[in-house]
Design a protein around this motif. Structure first.
Motif, PDB file in Angstrom:
ATOM      1  N   GLN A 266      57.545  48.508 119.580  1.00  0.00           N
ATOM      2  CA  GLN A 266      58.844  48.543 120.238  1.00  0.00           C
ATOM      3  C   GLN A 266      59.967  48.261 119.255  1.00  0.00           C
ATOM      4  OE1 GLN A 266      59.384  49.549 123.453  1.00  0.00           O
ATOM      5  NE2 GLN A 266      61.485  49.594 122.707  1.00  0.00           N
ATOM      6  N   ASP A 267      59.714  47.368 118.292  1.00  0.00           N
ATOM      7  CA  ASP A 267      60.717  47.106 117.261  1.00  0.00           C
ATOM      8  C   ASP A 267      60.984  48.356 116.436  1.00  0.00           C
ATOM      9  OD1 ASP A 267      59.219  43.871 116.707  1.00  0.00           O
ATOM     10  OD2 ASP A 267      60.966  44.389 117.927  1.00  0.00           O
TER      11      ASP A 267
ATOM     12  N   THR B  57      66.140  53.981 116.769  1.00  0.00           N
ATOM     13  CA  THR B  57      67.154  54.369 117.751  1.00  0.00           C
ATOM     14  C   THR B  57      68.524  53.842 117.345  1.00  0.00           C
ATOM     15  OG1 THR B  57      65.508  54.356 119.527  1.00  0.00           O
ATOM     16  CG2 THR B  57      67.820  54.258 120.191  1.00  0.00           C
ATOM     17  N   ASP B  58      68.562  52.560 117.000  1.00  0.00           N
ATOM     18  CA  ASP B  58      69.831  51.961 116.562  1.00  0.00           C
ATOM     19  C   ASP B  58      70.377  52.670 115.331  1.00  0.00           C
ATOM     20  OD1 ASP B  58      68.900  48.494 117.362  1.00  0.00           O
ATOM     21  OD2 ASP B  58      69.583  50.165 118.615  1.00  0.00           O
TER      22      ASP B  58
ATOM     23  N   VAL C 232      60.673  51.498 117.440  1.00  0.00           N
ATOM     24  CA  VAL C 232      61.452  52.411 118.275  1.00  0.00           C
ATOM     25  C   VAL C 232      62.908  51.963 118.339  1.00  0.00           C
ATOM     26  CG1 VAL C 232      61.752  53.318 120.610  1.00  0.00           C
ATOM     27  CG2 VAL C 232      59.454  53.113 119.644  1.00  0.00           C
ATOM     28  N   LYS C 233      63.111  50.666 118.540  1.00  0.00           N
ATOM     29  CA  LYS C 233      64.470  50.145 118.637  1.00  0.00           C
ATOM     30  C   LYS C 233      65.234  50.332 117.336  1.00  0.00           C
ATOM     31  CE  LYS C 233      67.142  45.985 119.692  1.00  0.00           C
ATOM     32  NZ  LYS C 233      68.019  46.143 118.520  1.00  0.00           N
ATOM     33  N   ASP C 234      64.569  50.039 116.210  1.00  0.00           N
ATOM     34  CA  ASP C 234      65.251  50.137 114.918  1.00  0.00           C
ATOM     35  C   ASP C 234      65.696  51.567 114.620  1.00  0.00           C
ATOM     36  OD1 ASP C 234      64.829  47.467 114.612  1.00  0.00           O
ATOM     37  OD2 ASP C 234      63.214  47.651 113.141  1.00  0.00           O
TER      38      ASP C 234
ATOM     39  N   THR D 154      67.974  50.434 129.598  1.00  0.00           N
ATOM     40  CA  THR D 154      67.310  49.408 128.850  1.00  0.00           C
ATOM     41  C   THR D 154      65.874  49.890 128.445  1.00  0.00           C
ATOM     42  OG1 THR D 154      67.244  48.573 131.166  1.00  0.00           O
ATOM     43  CG2 THR D 154      68.616  47.466 129.580  1.00  0.00           C
TER      44      THR D 154
END
Length: 339
Positions: free
Chosen positions: A156-157, A163-164, A159-161, A184
């Protein structure tokens, strides 16, 4: 996958009587529902309940409600199934091969999958592109799982990184207004691949992608051939062959024939790749490390020349070599500090 609920009993007493500490049946059964849904992503599940048909129907209803909630909350692209499969493979009772992998041992497979993807693109193989994207995704999942097991980061980190990062790099697309709604085992591996439609080949070595880097291809070709028994019984035979090819290369250089010399040079590199294989060294990764090391050290030499204000031709080879040795010393000191 299917979840089959089988009642073991015949009594249909009130469902809330199965709860504890004043919990309702739904509250008491929530952890079981979550477990069944998680397992059903991997395989078909058979679950028995102690009560009768009414309890079985109630559990089925809870499953349907949970699935609907998952559907309402699910993202268009959900990597949870492959993340769960990877975690299962890495468990104590999982796959020995997957459990033994590290970031370092997986390097060659990531390279291979990327080049297989490129080959599928060049071949306009849509099914192949889909399959190879999945193989690359698995590499992401297992690297993330290894990191998560060490408490470093999770899938998940990752994916988040990314994406950001994409949002940061496209401010002209993602205005503040547009962001408001954003929610979210190894021995049988080649045989198993041959059983798949895309992996069927007339000859064993046809399965090695032509577009692989040459050192990686040499390693892969000889690895596949060795599985048929076409290999030296011990590493001494490889050393003997290496010395033989090296001598033939030296003789070819003496002939002054560049075509023959190139051929013999290729033979030396090919046998050297095999020698590395016998010592469990990935030649492509080893050369990549050497290239990276040369880049770093030569950059230091460049910096020292630039800082001096003198042109390159003003330095002797010994002076340049002293800068090179400085770079080596700095790297060694950094390695000792990191340890």
């Amino acid at each position: 996958m299917e979840i089959k609920i089988i009642p073991l009993g015949c009594d249909d007493r009130p469902l809330d009587s199965y709860g504890r500490d004043g919990q309702s049946f739904a509250e008491a059964y929530a952890p079981v529902i979550a477990f069944l849904l998680r397992e059903s992503r991997l395989h078909a599940v058979v679950h028995t309940v102690p009560g009768g048909p009414a309890m079985a129907r109630a559990v089925c209803q809870l499953l349907e409600e949970a699935r609907r909630r998952e559907g309402d909350e699910a993202m268009p692209f959900d990597v949870t199934p492959i993340v769960d499969v990877t975690a299962r493979l890495r468990r104590e009772d999982g796959c020995p091969w997957d459990r033994s992998q590290t970031h370092r041992t997986l390097r060659r497979y990531l390279i291979e999958e990327v080049y297989e993807m490129l080959d599928a693109i060049d071949s306009h193989d849509i099914d192949g592109i889909r399959e190879e994207l999945g193989d690359i995704l698995y590499q992401v999942a297992i690297h993330a799982r290894i990191a998560q097991e060490k408490g470093l980061f999770s899938a998940q980190d990752v994916v988040k990184d990314v994406t950001d990062k994409m949002i940061r790099r496209h401010p002209h697309v993602f205005s503040q207004k547009s962001l408001e709604n954003i929610g979210t085992s190894m021995l049988n591996w080649d045989r198993l691949k041959q059983g798949e439609q895309r992996q069927q080949h007339a000859h064993l070595l046809d399965g090695v992608v032509p577009g692989l880097p040459s050192l990686l291809a040499a390693d892969k070709l000889q690895e596949k051939a060795a599985k048929t028994g076409f290999d030296w019984p011990d590493v001494q035979g490889v050393w003997d062959k290496f010395h033989e090819e090296w001598e033939e290369f030296r003789q070819a250089l003496g002939e002054g024939n560049p075509v023959h010399a190139e051929e013999e040079a290729g033979d030396v590199l090919f046998v050297f790749a095999n020698l590395c294989r016998h010592y469990h060294i990935e030649p492509e990764c080893a050369l990549h490390r050497a290239n990276s090391k040369f880049r770093r050290r030569f950059a230091h030499v460049e910096d020292r020349v630039r800082q001096s204000g003198r042109p390159w031709e003003a330095f002797s080879l010994d002076e340049l070599d002293s800068f090179w040795k400085e770079a080596k010393q700095i790297e060694r000191q950094k390695e000792n500090t990191d340890c």
